[in-house]
Scaffold this motif. Structure first.
Motif, PDB file in Angstrom:
ATOM      1  N   SER A 181       0.994  -1.203  -0.087  1.00  0.00           N
ATOM      2  CA  SER A 181       0.005   0.078   0.034  1.00  0.00           C
ATOM      3  C   SER A 181       0.743   1.373   0.138  1.00  0.00           C
ATOM      4  CB  SER A 181      -1.198   0.142   1.351  1.00  0.00           C
ATOM      5  OG  SER A 181      -1.803  -0.946   1.270  1.00  0.00           O
ATOM      6  N   ALA A 182       1.811   1.004   0.790  1.00  0.00           N
ATOM      7  CA  ALA A 182       2.842   2.400   0.845  1.00  0.00           C
ATOM      8  C   ALA A 182       3.512   2.560  -0.528  1.00  0.00           C
ATOM      9  CB  ALA A 182       3.864   2.206   1.939  1.00  0.00           C
ATOM     10  N   LEU A 183       3.981   1.315  -1.175  1.00  0.00           N
ATOM     11  CA  LEU A 183       4.663   1.442  -2.449  1.00  0.00           C
ATOM     12  C   LEU A 183       3.530   2.331  -3.263  1.00  0.00           C
ATOM     13  CD1 LEU A 183       6.756   0.941  -4.595  1.00  0.00           C
ATOM     14  CD2 LEU A 183       5.645  -1.412  -4.956  1.00  0.00           C
ATOM     15  N   SER A 184       2.555   1.955  -3.491  1.00  0.00           N
ATOM     16  CA  SER A 184       1.564   2.506  -4.729  1.00  0.00           C
ATOM     17  C   SER A 184       1.205   3.777  -4.220  1.00  0.00           C
ATOM     18  CB  SER A 184       0.159   1.566  -4.879  1.00  0.00           C
ATOM     19  OG  SER A 184      -0.178   0.932  -3.511  1.00  0.00           O
ATOM     20  N   ALA A 185       0.848   4.165  -3.019  1.00  0.00           N
ATOM     21  CA  ALA A 185       0.599   5.448  -2.525  1.00  0.00           C
ATOM     22  C   ALA A 185       1.563   6.432  -2.963  1.00  0.00           C
ATOM     23  CB  ALA A 185       0.029   5.320  -1.035  1.00  0.00           C
ATOM     24  N   GLY A 186       2.767   5.855  -2.560  1.00  0.00           N
ATOM     25  CA  GLY A 186       4.163   6.831  -2.560  1.00  0.00           C
ATOM     26  C   GLY A 186       4.105   7.222  -4.259  1.00  0.00           C
ATOM     27  N   PHE A 187       3.900   6.054  -5.177  1.00  0.00           N
ATOM     28  CA  PHE A 187       4.124   6.394  -6.729  1.00  0.00           C
ATOM     29  C   PHE A 187       3.126   7.531  -7.060  1.00  0.00           C
ATOM     30  CE2 PHE A 187       6.983   2.880  -6.983  1.00  0.00           C
ATOM     31  CZ  PHE A 187       7.882   3.395  -7.998  1.00  0.00           C
ATOM     32  N   VAL A 188       1.660   7.304  -6.578  1.00  0.00           N
ATOM     33  CA  VAL A 188       0.659   7.924  -7.013  1.00  0.00           C
ATOM     34  C   VAL A 188       0.888   9.613  -6.508  1.00  0.00           C
ATOM     35  CG1 VAL A 188      -1.812   8.343  -6.695  1.00  0.00           C
ATOM     36  CG2 VAL A 188      -0.813   6.121  -7.359  1.00  0.00           C
ATOM     37  N   ALA A 189       1.536   9.591  -5.235  1.00  0.00           N
ATOM     38  CA  ALA A 189       1.806  11.015  -4.698  1.00  0.00           C
ATOM     39  C   ALA A 189       2.681  11.721  -5.587  1.00  0.00           C
ATOM     40  CB  ALA A 189       2.111  10.810  -3.217  1.00  0.00           C
ATOM     41  N   ALA A 190       3.787  10.848  -6.007  1.00  0.00           N
ATOM     42  CA  ALA A 190       4.936  11.471  -6.661  1.00  0.00           C
ATOM     43  C   ALA A 190       4.333  11.972  -8.074  1.00  0.00           C
ATOM     44  CB  ALA A 190       5.967  10.718  -6.991  1.00  0.00           C
ATOM     45  N   PHE A 191       3.330  11.039  -8.569  1.00  0.00           N
ATOM     46  CA  PHE A 191       2.945  11.637  -9.861  1.00  0.00           C
ATOM     47  C   PHE A 191       2.049  12.564  -9.806  1.00  0.00           C
ATOM     48  CE2 PHE A 191       3.528   6.962 -11.140  1.00  0.00           C
ATOM     49  CZ  PHE A 191       4.684   6.951 -11.616  1.00  0.00           C
ATOM     50  N   ILE A 192       1.218  12.670  -8.743  1.00  0.00           N
ATOM     51  CA  ILE A 192       0.497  13.846  -8.402  1.00  0.00           C
ATOM     52  C   ILE A 192       1.101  15.394  -8.261  1.00  0.00           C
ATOM     53  CG2 ILE A 192      -1.150  15.226  -6.734  1.00  0.00           C
ATOM     54  CD1 ILE A 192      -2.413  12.340  -6.254  1.00  0.00           C
ATOM     55  N   LEU A 193       2.355  15.399  -7.611  1.00  0.00           N
ATOM     56  CA  LEU A 193       3.328  16.186  -7.305  1.00  0.00           C
ATOM     57  C   LEU A 193       3.937  16.816  -8.759  1.00  0.00           C
ATOM     58  CD1 LEU A 193       4.965  15.401  -3.885  1.00  0.00           C
ATOM     59  CD2 LEU A 193       3.075  17.207  -4.353  1.00  0.00           C
ATOM     60  N   ALA A 194       4.157  15.953  -9.547  1.00  0.00           N
ATOM     61  CA  ALA A 194       4.745  16.172 -10.977  1.00  0.00           C
ATOM     62  C   ALA A 194       3.747  16.519 -11.875  1.00  0.00           C
ATOM     63  CB  ALA A 194       5.501  14.779 -11.409  1.00  0.00           C
ATOM     64  N   GLY A 195       2.409  16.605 -11.411  1.00  0.00           N
ATOM     65  CA  GLY A 195       1.418  17.248 -12.241  1.00  0.00           C
ATOM     66  C   GLY A 195       0.974  16.044 -13.527  1.00  0.00           C
ATOM     67  N   TYR A 196       1.304  14.868 -13.180  1.00  0.00           N
ATOM     68  CA  TYR A 196       0.798  14.028 -14.403  1.00  0.00           C
ATOM     69  C   TYR A 196      -0.450  13.542 -14.003  1.00  0.00           C
ATOM     70  CZ  TYR A 196       5.408  13.964 -16.118  1.00  0.00           C
ATOM     71  OH  TYR A 196       6.696  14.348 -16.663  1.00  0.00           O
ATOM     72  N   TYR A 197      -0.870  13.115 -12.610  1.00  0.00           N
ATOM     73  CA  TYR A 197      -2.049  12.811 -12.220  1.00  0.00           C
ATOM     74  C   TYR A 197      -2.869  14.017 -11.366  1.00  0.00           C
ATOM     75  CZ  TYR A 197      -1.241   7.757 -12.493  1.00  0.00           C
ATOM     76  OH  TYR A 197      -1.096   6.601 -13.127  1.00  0.00           O
ATOM     77  N   ARG A 198      -4.119  14.135 -11.271  1.00  0.00           N
ATOM     78  CA  ARG A 198      -4.956  15.074 -10.827  1.00  0.00           C
ATOM     79  C   ARG A 198      -6.072  14.461  -9.677  1.00  0.00           C
ATOM     80  NH1 ARG A 198      -8.495  19.701 -13.738  1.00  0.00           N
ATOM     81  NH2 ARG A 198      -9.143  20.662 -11.828  1.00  0.00           N
ATOM     82  N   TYR A 199      -5.785  15.182  -8.630  1.00  0.00           N
ATOM     83  CA  TYR A 199      -6.867  14.667  -7.564  1.00  0.00           C
ATOM     84  C   TYR A 199      -8.343  15.538  -7.907  1.00  0.00           C
ATOM     85  CZ  TYR A 199      -9.604  14.501  -3.136  1.00  0.00           C
ATOM     86  OH  TYR A 199     -10.580  14.365  -2.249  1.00  0.00           O
ATOM     87  N   LEU A 200      -9.453  14.616  -8.115  1.00  0.00           N
ATOM     88  CA  LEU A 200     -10.678  15.290  -8.529  1.00  0.00           C
ATOM     89  C   LEU A 200     -11.814  15.362  -7.393  1.00  0.00           C
ATOM     90  CD1 LEU A 200     -10.999  13.642 -12.104  1.00  0.00           C
ATOM     91  CD2 LEU A 200     -10.190  15.948 -11.352  1.00  0.00           C
ATOM     92  N   GLY A 201     -11.181  14.672  -6.194  1.00  0.00           N
ATOM     93  CA  GLY A 201     -12.486  14.807  -5.083  1.00  0.00           C
ATOM     94  C   GLY A 201     -12.826  13.366  -4.596  1.00  0.00           C
ATOM     95  N   ILE A 202     -13.869  13.389  -3.956  1.00  0.00           N
ATOM     96  CA  ILE A 202     -14.464  12.041  -3.110  1.00  0.00           C
ATOM     97  C   ILE A 202     -15.490  11.533  -4.050  1.00  0.00           C
ATOM     98  CG2 ILE A 202     -15.413  10.969  -1.349  1.00  0.00           C
ATOM     99  CD1 ILE A 202     -14.047  13.256   0.492  1.00  0.00           C
ATOM    100  N   TYR A 203     -15.397  10.236  -4.545  1.00  0.00           N
ATOM    101  CA  TYR A 203     -16.353   9.813  -5.374  1.00  0.00           C
ATOM    102  C   TYR A 203     -17.597   9.408  -4.841  1.00  0.00           C
ATOM    103  CZ  TYR A 203     -19.039   6.073  -7.979  1.00  0.00           C
ATOM    104  OH  TYR A 203     -19.984   5.576  -8.476  1.00  0.00           O
ATOM    105  N   ILE A 204     -17.609   8.946  -3.348  1.00  0.00           N
ATOM    106  CA  ILE A 204     -19.036   8.648  -2.802  1.00  0.00           C
ATOM    107  C   ILE A 204     -19.689   9.878  -2.506  1.00  0.00           C
ATOM    108  CG2 ILE A 204     -19.802   7.621  -0.705  1.00  0.00           C
ATOM    109  CD1 ILE A 204     -17.567   5.553  -0.615  1.00  0.00           C
ATOM    110  N   GLN A 205     -20.979   9.865  -2.871  1.00  0.00           N
ATOM    111  CA  GLN A 205     -21.954  11.066  -2.568  1.00  0.00           C
ATOM    112  C   GLN A 205     -23.038  10.386  -1.367  1.00  0.00           C
ATOM    113  OE1 GLN A 205     -21.453  14.172  -3.912  1.00  0.00           O
ATOM    114  NE2 GLN A 205     -19.426  13.021  -4.961  1.00  0.00           N
ATOM    115  N   LEU A 206     -23.417  11.458  -0.778  1.00  0.00           N
ATOM    116  CA  LEU A 206     -24.206  11.150   0.368  1.00  0.00           C
ATOM    117  C   LEU A 206     -25.670  10.456  -0.090  1.00  0.00           C
ATOM    118  CD1 LEU A 206     -24.260  14.474   2.841  1.00  0.00           C
ATOM    119  CD2 LEU A 206     -22.979  12.220   2.914  1.00  0.00           C
ATOM    120  N   ASP A 207     -26.221  10.749  -1.088  1.00  0.00           N
ATOM    121  CA  ASP A 207     -27.557  10.131  -1.737  1.00  0.00           C
ATOM    122  C   ASP A 207     -27.120   8.910  -2.353  1.00  0.00           C
ATOM    123  OD1 ASP A 207     -25.760  11.193  -3.828  1.00  0.00           O
ATOM    124  OD2 ASP A 207     -27.714  11.867  -4.972  1.00  0.00           O
ATOM    125  N   GLU A 208     -25.870   8.418  -2.527  1.00  0.00           N
ATOM    126  CA  GLU A 208     -25.790   7.132  -3.086  1.00  0.00           C
ATOM    127  C   GLU A 208     -24.578   6.341  -2.154  1.00  0.00           C
ATOM    128  OE1 GLU A 208     -24.701   7.288  -7.153  1.00  0.00           O
ATOM    129  OE2 GLU A 208     -26.735   7.854  -7.874  1.00  0.00           O
TER     130      GLU A 208
END
Length: 302
Positions: free
Chosen positions: A99-126
């Motif tokens: 888990s730490a390995l994959s989270a670390g890679f994704v965090a690095a890609f977000i900081l590099a601008g290749y990935y983007r965080y769009l928010g939380i998927y789970i909505q209250l009505d669903e």
């Protein structure tokens, strides 16, 4: 033992193909019965794609259970497959490390601008439906990783190691594993390359530990974080998870985009050169550290 290895592997290949055929037949029947018009091929393909993780998980679990029911024809026991002490001491630490390995890679890609965080998927009505869907996929991934590591890294590898050196057993187990994944999922060459490196590393870990559970936890942790948690594609499947992380395709600057090369692009992190390089270095370190084991040309004692 060579005959047992061939029979065991043939049985699993046959089981995977038959189970997949039965699942396609059942899904086709459900789709036809629930529709007043003849379903299109695209609809069947979409339903099959959405069910591939569950089919793979249930298929591997049912194979292990069936093999155990044939004891003593097979050598599988429940204590070999699952032991609470081994689960706590090896699977859980392996899960946290993956888990730490994959989270670390994704965090690095977000900081590099290749990935983007769009928010939380789970909505209250669903919330209930979404949470159940995510939990179901997470459970499918963990069960699939655990059962297949037992099948390949425990049973098949043990059969092979009694008739050939450890390095050859790892190579044949890796080949069998990648063929199975190609049957179960629509994989590209880059993902298969990652699976080859991962399988070699997990095979080496299983030989060193004399147990598969740490590697199973490591692989399960990687899969859990990438898809159920971060919504990234794995093994040719893509579903929303708890957090929405997306690859920024607009950063591609031609056929040989650096971003796509490093991150795997729309294929997901399992197509990433960064993860492949990490697994390659990790595998080399393990082999060098335990070279006396892997350079031994004699089979393991029976």
């Amino acid at each position: 033992m060579a005959i047992r290895a061939v029979l065991f592997l043939t049985a699993y290949f046959t089981w995977v193909l038959a189970f997949r055929l039965a699942a396609v037949t059942l899904l086709t029947y459900v789709l036809v019965a629930g529709s007043q018009q003849r379903p299109r091929l695209e609809e069947l393909s979409e339903m099959l794609t959405s069910s591939e993780l569950f089919i793979a998980a249930l298929g591997s679990l049912s194979f292990v259970v069936s093999a155990r029911m044939l004891y003593p024809i097979t050598s599988i026991t429940w204590s070999q497959f699952f032991n609470p002490a081994r689960f706590e001491k090896r699977f859980l630490p392996g899960f946290l490390r993956g888990s730490a390995l994959s989270a670390g890679f994704v965090a690095a890609f977000i900081l590099a601008g290749y990935y983007r965080y769009l928010g939380i998927y789970i909505q209250l009505d669903e919330a209930t439906l979404s949470a159940f869907s995510i939990l179901f996929r997470a459970l499918s991934l963990v069960v699939m990783a655990y059962c297949e590591e037992f099948i390949f890294r425990q049973q098949l590898a043990d059969y092979l190691r009694k008739v050939m050196p450890d390095a050859a057993a790892i190579a044949l187990t890796t080949l069998a594993y990648c063929v199975t994944k190609s049957i179960q999922f629509d994989l590209g060459m880059t993902q298969l390359g990652t699976l080859v490196l991962l399988s070699v590393a997990l095979g080496a870990k299983a030989i060193i530990d004399a147990d598969f559970t740490r590697g199973a936890g490591y692989w399960a942790g990687i899969l859990f974080v990438l898809q159920p948690l971060l919504s990234l594609p794995v093994l040719g499947t893509e579903f929303p998870g708890i957090l929405l992380i997306k690859y920024q395709a607009e950063n591609d600057t031609g056929e040989y985009s650096i971003g796509r090369f490093l991150t795997g692009g729309v294929g997901g992190p399992l197509s990433s050169f960064g993860i492949q390089l990490f697994l390659l270095v990790q595998g080399i370190q393990i082999i060098i550290k335990y070279r006396k084991i892997f350079l031994n040309l004699r089979p393991a004692p029976q």
